[in-house]
Write a protein that holds these residues in place. Structure first.
Motif, PDB file in Angstrom:
ATOM      1  N   ASN A   1      52.364 -39.711   5.836  1.00 27.74           N
ATOM      2  CA  ASN A   1      51.243 -39.353   4.965  1.00 27.74           C
ATOM      3  C   ASN A   1      51.771 -39.292   3.535  1.00 27.74           C
TER       4      ASN A   1
ATOM      5  N   LYS B   1      50.119 -39.068   0.853  1.00 28.96           N
ATOM      6  CA  LYS B   1      49.282 -38.226  -0.020  1.00 28.96           C
ATOM      7  C   LYS B   1      49.046 -38.916  -1.380  1.00 28.96           C
TER       8      LYS B   1
ATOM      9  N   HIS C   1      42.651 -33.084   7.670  1.00 27.75           N
ATOM     10  CA  HIS C   1      43.912 -32.576   7.111  1.00 27.75           C
ATOM     11  C   HIS C   1      43.634 -31.262   6.368  1.00 27.75           C
TER      12      HIS C   1
ATOM     13  N   GLU D   1      44.684 -30.159   3.681  1.00 29.38           N
ATOM     14  CA  GLU D   1      44.462 -30.303   2.239  1.00 29.38           C
ATOM     15  C   GLU D   1      43.043 -30.808   1.946  1.00 29.38           C
TER      16      GLU D   1
ATOM     17  N   GLU E   1      49.312 -29.249  12.998  1.00 33.86           N
ATOM     18  CA  GLU E   1      49.992 -28.969  11.739  1.00 33.86           C
ATOM     19  C   GLU E   1      49.697 -27.540  11.297  1.00 33.86           C
TER      20      GLU E   1
ATOM     21  N   ALA F   1      53.433 -24.225   7.668  1.00 35.10           N
ATOM     22  CA  ALA F   1      54.652 -25.045   7.791  1.00 35.10           C
ATOM     23  C   ALA F   1      54.587 -26.321   6.952  1.00 35.10           C
TER      24      ALA F   1
ATOM     25  N   GLY G   1      54.303 -28.630   3.474  1.00 36.31           N
ATOM     26  CA  GLY G   1      54.464 -28.756   2.019  1.00 36.31           C
ATOM     27  C   GLY G   1      55.604 -27.944   1.422  1.00 36.31           C
TER      28      GLY G   1
ATOM     29  N   GLY H   1      53.319 -31.896  12.977  1.00 34.78           N
ATOM     30  CA  GLY H   1      53.473 -32.112  11.536  1.00 34.78           C
ATOM     31  C   GLY H   1      53.732 -30.803  10.825  1.00 34.78           C
ATOM     32  N   GLY H   2      54.575 -30.851   9.801  1.00 34.49           N
ATOM     33  CA  GLY H   2      54.882 -29.657   9.001  1.00 34.49           C
ATOM     34  C   GLY H   2      56.376 -29.583   8.738  1.00 34.49           C
ATOM     35  N   SER H   3      56.792 -30.040   7.530  1.00 30.61           N
ATOM     36  CA  SER H   3      58.196 -29.977   7.114  1.00 30.61           C
ATOM     37  C   SER H   3      59.145 -30.695   8.069  1.00 30.61           C
ATOM     38  N   VAL H   4      58.684 -31.827   8.601  1.00 28.02           N
ATOM     39  CA  VAL H   4      59.597 -32.632   9.429  1.00 28.02           C
ATOM     40  C   VAL H   4      60.595 -33.313   8.495  1.00 28.02           C
TER      41      VAL H   4
ATOM     42  N   LEU I   1      53.867 -36.307  12.310  1.00 27.21           N
ATOM     43  CA  LEU I   1      53.150 -36.613  11.069  1.00 27.21           C
ATOM     44  C   LEU I   1      54.033 -36.093   9.936  1.00 27.21           C
ATOM     45  N   VAL I   2      54.434 -37.005   9.067  1.00 29.08           N
ATOM     46  CA  VAL I   2      55.491 -36.687   8.106  1.00 29.08           C
ATOM     47  C   VAL I   2      54.959 -36.815   6.684  1.00 29.08           C
ATOM     48  N   GLY I   3      55.039 -35.739   5.910  1.00 31.13           N
ATOM     49  CA  GLY I   3      54.593 -35.766   4.516  1.00 31.13           C
ATOM     50  C   GLY I   3      55.735 -36.108   3.584  1.00 31.13           C
ATOM     51  N   ARG I   4      56.330 -35.067   2.977  1.00 27.10           N
ATOM     52  CA  ARG I   4      57.363 -35.296   1.950  1.00 27.10           C
ATOM     53  C   ARG I   4      58.464 -36.261   2.383  1.00 27.10           C
TER      54      ARG I   4
HETATM   55  C1  PEP Z   1      51.347 -32.969   5.870  1.00 31.77           C
HETATM   56  O1  PEP Z   1      50.821 -32.528   4.850  1.00 31.77           O
HETATM   57  O2  PEP Z   1      50.667 -33.602   6.708  1.00 31.77           O
HETATM   58  C2  PEP Z   1      52.767 -32.742   6.090  1.00 31.77           C
HETATM   59  C3  PEP Z   1      53.214 -32.818   7.300  1.00 31.77           C
HETATM   60  O3  PEP Z   1      53.513 -32.466   4.970  1.00 31.77           O
HETATM   61  P1  PEP Z   1      55.073 -32.076   4.905  1.00 31.77           P
HETATM   62  O4  PEP Z   1      55.807 -32.969   5.892  1.00 31.77           O
HETATM   63  O5  PEP Z   1      55.473 -32.365   3.502  1.00 31.77           O
HETATM   64  O6  PEP Z   1      55.185 -30.639   5.277  1.00 31.77           O
END
Ligand code: PEP
Length: 252
Positions: free
Chosen positions: A9, A11, A93, A95, A163, A167, A169, A209-212, A230-233
């Motif tokens: 993701n 974003k 999501h 957000e 998610e 956890a 962002g 998902g969450g800080s992976v 699910l991977v953000g940053r």
């Molecule tokens: C997200 O917002 O879907 C997410 C998983 O973000 P992060 O990996 O940066 O925590």
């Protein structure tokens, strides 16, 4: 062998079409070679037509609207993205929930996205993890509301991403633990079974998902038995994201 689904993701990133192409190309080099992983890149819609889906590498939108067409300035319909080689969409999501998507809106968005043939990555998760189990009610209510009056024949197009908001962002305290994720995934499948029946519920992928990152991905996939992530940053760093893809392939 059960294929793992790894979703990026992006974003509101990256900054330019050139950077989007570069990031995609770096991921493509690895993602297209892995037999046991399907990768989805959820990029800002303006970049999606610049990125060409490949074998094992799919495109996703980060949102689609609930109306097919009409006087809705600024909106994108699921039909529009589906006709642009996009196969997935993230809905619900946290957000988007924070900027106005209610359960009822998410339900309407889901209905149209599924009818248009998209695979929907439905995000659910609590703000706080309390000690008396209220958070489980929140997850159940989010699932039930999102899937309200959606025919169970669509279960094959659904992916759930668990998610927990605490956890996600930069401001996250920590990721969840693989052990707790596994409990949540069992609970989610139980709720899903009331919607679509036991056997189909078992086949719906449940992602974490969450800080992976490169360090904790293996734990969620192995001990947590996640069907994917699910991977953000970490999806904005191709070195880390490609490491996650390789880890998933090794553990599938
Ligand atoms: C997200 O917002 O879907 C997410 C998983 O973000 P992060 O990996 O940066 O925590």
């Amino acid at each position: 062998m059960k294929t793992k689904l790894i979703v990026a993701n992006w974003k509101l990133n990256p900054d330019s079409p050139r950077e989007a192409r570069e990031l995609f190309t770096s991921v493509k080099r690895v993602a297209t070679k892995l037999r046991k992983v399907e990768t989805v890149i959820c990029a800002p819609v303006i970049f999606l037509p610049l990125l060409k889906p490949q074998q094992k590498l799919f495109l996703g939108a980060q949102d689609t609207f609930w109306a097919r067409e009409g006087a809705w300035t600024g909106q994108i319909s699921p039909g529009m993205v589906r006709k642009s080689s996009v196969q997935y969409v993230i809905l619900g999501h946290s957000e988007k929930r924070a900027t106005g998507d209610s359960d009822a809106i998410i339900n309407q968005k889901l209905k149209l996205a599924l009818a248009e043939g998209l695979r929907v990555i439905l995000c659910v998760g609590e703000k706080e993890r309390d000690t008396h189990g209220e958070y489980l009610n929140i997850i159940r209510e989010q699932l039930n509301a999102a899937l309200l009056k959606i025919p169970k024949k669509f279960s094959a197009q659904i992916v759930i991403a668990y998610e927990p908001i605490w956890a996600i962002g930069e401001q996250a305290r920590s990721s969840d633990t693989p052990h707790d994720f596994l409990q949540q995934a069992i609970f989610i499948r139980k709720v899903l079974s009331h919607w679509c029946g036991h056997a189909p519920a078992l086949t719906i992928p449940v992602l974490y998902g969450g800080s992976v990152d490169g360090k904790n991905a293996a734990g969620f996939l192995q001990e947590g038995q996640a069907d994917g992530l699910l991977v953000g940053r970490s999806s904005l760093r191709s070195d880390i994201f490609n490491q996650i893809l390789k880890t998933a392939n090794a553990l599938a």
